[in-house]
Enzyme design. Structure first.
Site: not given
Ligand code: TYD
Length: 132
Positions: A50
């Site tokens: 992303h």
């Molecule tokens: P995700 O966006 O899949 O992580 P990555 O960028 O590593 O692929 O996030 C996983 C879960 O954690 C999703 O439900 C959103 C939550 N999250 C938060 O609540 N706060 C944060 O700062 C982050 C990075 C994720």
């Protein structure tokens, strides 16, 4: 000008062992508002995939190794993070994939923004057209 940059942090260790310090607006080019870390990642997993409309990040792999694919719309690079005193800065609107995590990888992420699920661009084609 690339929208991402490798960072090398000063090592303040001595005969007792290693110490690395990073401060907002010094080694980290923004005020740090949020940190999170990724560890225990299963084999074959690709995270990220992303771009963020508002958040800047610095990624530091504290233990083990992982790879980061960064793409700012102009250049695309794969960087291996394998030293606790190195990191990569990502400006807003940089596409990133994180993958090839070693079993012992701990990937620390610092950001200038709190979490906002609404700022994520998860479609690569949408990212490409927004960046134009
Ligand atoms: P995700 O966006 O899949 O992580 P990555 O960028 O590593 O692929 O996030 C996983 C879960 O954690 C999703 O439900 C959103 C939550 N999250 C938060 O609540 N706060 C944060 O700062 C982050 C990075 C994720």
């Amino acid at each position: 000008m690339k929208e991402y940059k490798l960072l090398s942090f000063p090592q303040l260790g001595d005969e007792r062992g290693n110490l690395v310090v990073v401060e907002g607006m010094k080694e980290i080019p923004f005020e740090i508002k949020r940190m999170f870390y990724i560890y225990g990642t299963q084999e074959g997993v690709v995270r990220g995939q992303h771009a963020n409309k508002n958040s800047q990040f610095v990624l530091i792999n504290l233990s083990g190794t992982c790879k980061i694919l960064v793409d700012d719309g102009k250049s695309r690079e794969i960087v291996e993070l394998n030293k606790p005193h190195e990191g990569i800065y990502l400006n807003k609107m940089v596409w990133k994939d994180m993958y090839d995590f070693s079993k012992d990888s701990i990937l620390l992420v610092l950001s200038d923004c709190g979490y906002d699920g609404g700022e994520y661009i998860r479609e690569y084609e949408e990212f490409k057209s927004e960046i134009k």
